[in-house]
Design a protein around this motif. Structure first.
Motif, PDB file in Angstrom:
ATOM      1  N   LEU A 149       0.385  45.739  -7.539  1.00 23.69           N
ATOM      2  CA  LEU A 149       0.327  46.543  -6.314  1.00 23.69           C
ATOM      3  C   LEU A 149       0.657  45.728  -5.066  1.00 23.69           C
ATOM      4  O   LEU A 149       1.096  46.280  -4.065  1.00 23.69           O
ATOM      5  CB  LEU A 149      -1.069  47.171  -6.149  1.00 23.69           C
ATOM      6  CG  LEU A 149      -1.396  48.358  -7.053  1.00 23.69           C
ATOM      7  CD1 LEU A 149      -2.859  48.767  -6.863  1.00 23.69           C
ATOM      8  CD2 LEU A 149      -0.472  49.535  -6.781  1.00 23.69           C
ATOM      9  N   ASN A 150       0.461  44.400  -5.132  1.00 26.16           N
ATOM     10  CA  ASN A 150       0.684  43.622  -3.903  1.00 26.16           C
ATOM     11  C   ASN A 150       2.161  43.314  -3.635  1.00 26.16           C
ATOM     12  O   ASN A 150       2.482  42.662  -2.640  1.00 26.16           O
ATOM     13  CB  ASN A 150      -0.218  42.382  -3.846  1.00 26.16           C
ATOM     14  CG  ASN A 150       0.317  41.195  -4.634  1.00 26.16           C
ATOM     15  OD1 ASN A 150       1.494  41.118  -4.992  1.00 26.16           O
ATOM     16  ND2 ASN A 150      -0.554  40.235  -4.909  1.00 26.16           N
ATOM     17  N   GLN A 151       3.054  43.781  -4.494  1.00 22.37           N
ATOM     18  CA  GLN A 151       4.506  43.763  -4.252  1.00 22.37           C
ATOM     19  C   GLN A 151       5.155  42.393  -4.400  1.00 22.37           C
ATOM     20  O   GLN A 151       6.350  42.263  -4.145  1.00 22.37           O
ATOM     21  CB  GLN A 151       4.851  44.326  -2.849  1.00 22.37           C
ATOM     22  CG  GLN A 151       4.234  45.669  -2.537  1.00 22.37           C
ATOM     23  CD  GLN A 151       4.760  46.770  -3.431  1.00 22.37           C
ATOM     24  OE1 GLN A 151       5.946  47.043  -3.471  1.00 22.37           O
ATOM     25  NE2 GLN A 151       3.861  47.383  -4.219  1.00 22.37           N
ATOM     26  N   ARG A 152       4.380  41.358  -4.791  1.00 18.38           N
ATOM     27  CA  ARG A 152       5.011  40.035  -4.831  1.00 18.38           C
ATOM     28  C   ARG A 152       5.620  39.672  -6.180  1.00 18.38           C
ATOM     29  O   ARG A 152       6.719  39.119  -6.211  1.00 18.38           O
ATOM     30  CB  ARG A 152       4.054  38.991  -4.296  1.00 18.38           C
ATOM     31  CG  ARG A 152       4.004  39.138  -2.765  1.00 18.38           C
ATOM     32  CD  ARG A 152       2.877  38.460  -2.118  1.00 18.38           C
ATOM     33  NE  ARG A 152       2.938  37.024  -2.277  1.00 18.38           N
ATOM     34  CZ  ARG A 152       1.945  36.224  -1.938  1.00 18.38           C
ATOM     35  NH1 ARG A 152       0.844  36.738  -1.432  1.00 18.38           N
ATOM     36  NH2 ARG A 152       2.057  34.938  -2.094  1.00 18.38           N
ATOM     37  N   PRO A 153       4.971  39.976  -7.321  1.00 20.83           N
ATOM     38  CA  PRO A 153       5.675  39.710  -8.594  1.00 20.83           C
ATOM     39  C   PRO A 153       6.942  40.562  -8.727  1.00 20.83           C
ATOM     40  O   PRO A 153       7.942  40.116  -9.285  1.00 20.83           O
ATOM     41  CB  PRO A 153       4.642  40.094  -9.661  1.00 20.83           C
ATOM     42  CG  PRO A 153       3.316  40.044  -8.966  1.00 20.83           C
ATOM     43  CD  PRO A 153       3.589  40.449  -7.535  1.00 20.83           C
ATOM     44  N   VAL A 154       6.872  41.785  -8.199  1.00 23.98           N
ATOM     45  CA  VAL A 154       8.034  42.678  -8.193  1.00 23.98           C
ATOM     46  C   VAL A 154       7.772  43.721  -7.102  1.00 23.98           C
ATOM     47  O   VAL A 154       6.627  44.102  -6.860  1.00 23.98           O
ATOM     48  CB  VAL A 154       8.238  43.345  -9.576  1.00 23.98           C
ATOM     49  CG1 VAL A 154       7.013  44.113 -10.041  1.00 23.98           C
ATOM     50  CG2 VAL A 154       9.470  44.245  -9.585  1.00 23.98           C
ATOM     51  N   ALA A 155       8.833  44.167  -6.440  1.00 23.85           N
ATOM     52  CA  ALA A 155       8.680  45.126  -5.340  1.00 23.85           C
ATOM     53  C   ALA A 155       8.716  46.562  -5.848  1.00 23.85           C
ATOM     54  O   ALA A 155       9.323  46.844  -6.878  1.00 23.85           O
ATOM     55  CB  ALA A 155       9.810  44.926  -4.329  1.00 23.85           C
ATOM     56  N   GLY A 156       8.068  47.448  -5.118  1.00 22.61           N
ATOM     57  CA  GLY A 156       8.341  48.872  -5.285  1.00 22.61           C
ATOM     58  C   GLY A 156       7.359  49.678  -6.101  1.00 22.61           C
ATOM     59  O   GLY A 156       7.463  50.900  -6.139  1.00 22.61           O
TER      60      GLY A 156
END
Ligand SMILES: [Zn+2]
Length: 263
Positions: A149-156
């Protein structure tokens, strides 16, 4: 939403830009600067719509929980409006009931004041997204749900698609990220790509507020396996789907398919 906007907005001129029913503040920062600039394109990074403007600024839109972009309106909760050159429809309304959205101008396209956007992970549907990169991004004691959910490992990914992806690969949403194996990361990467691709092809997921630009509903809610299906049978094993609170978000999972490893 981007696919709808890109058919409409380039290369219209913004004749007037301003807040409607919204207080001044960072979520609507510098909006008046858009006046007089042309919209060159409609891009997207993660859940941010990025509209480069002819003066070098970027109009940044995030729909938040309940944001809807409309071409006509008799609705409440309109937060911002653009008046555009060219034939009708030539007004863009940003409606946002729950006020988690943003509609602002980043001066000189400098995103440093928008930390989430500035530190976004790779685009999930691009070649930049790899299983090994995903695994690196998950090296934390935090739950895999919180990390995605924090968008850093993967966005969106938002709440719905995280729950769906974790069910697909039978990973418990509270599993610490650093316990994910490379094999699991490979499956998870594929599941994320498949789910997002299918959801986009279906025009998105309408549970309550979300609408397409033409005012229609998305159709992916019919394809959901766990999200919003509390008490209904797991499509894989028949066990009842449970709802719990993980990473401060309502989380849906199958207690049988997605066990939490001991320890
Ligand atoms: Zn199951």
């Amino acid at each position: 939403v981007r696919r709808g906007l890109v058919e409409w907005l380039p290369t219209r001129t913004i004749l007037e830009a301003g807040r409607v029913d919204a207080p001044a503040g960072p979520k609507y920062r510098n909006l008046e600067r858009a006046t007089g600039q042309d919209i060159l394109d409609v891009n997207r990074r993660g859940k941010y719509l990025l509209l480069p403007l002819s003066g070098g600024d970027t109009l940044v839109i995030h729909l938040g929980m309940s944001g809807v972009i409309r071409q006509t309106t008799s609705e409440k909760h309109i937060r911002a409006c653009l008046r555009l050159s060219g034939p009708p429809p030539n007004k863009l309304y940003f409606q946002d009931t729950r006020r988690f959205g943003r509609f602002l101008v980043a001066i000189d396209s400098d995103f440093s004041s928008i930390p989430t956007l500035n530190r976004l992970g790779p685009e999930p549907l691009s070649a930049d997204f790899s299983a090994s990169g995903l695994l690196r991004g998950l090296q934390s004691r935090a739950s895999i749900k919180a990390l995605l959910l924090n968008q850093r490992p993967v966005a969106g990914l938002g709440n719905i698609y995280v729950d769906e992806a974790l069910w697909e690969v039978s990973i418990h949403p509270a599993l610490p990220g650093k316990q994910v194996t490379l094999n699991q990361a490979k499956k998870l990467k594929s599941a994320i790509v498949d789910i997002l691709s299918a959801a986009i092809a279906s025009g998105g997921t309408t549970l309550k507020d979300y609408r397409t630009l033409s005012g229609g509903e998305g159709e992916f809610q019919r394809a959901l396996r766990v999200y919003g299906r509390t008490g209904l049978p797991c499509p894989r094993c028949g066990t009842r789907i449970i709802r719990s609170l993980i990473a401060q978000r309502g989380t849906h999972s199958c207690p049988k398919c997605q066990p939490l490893p001991r320890g």
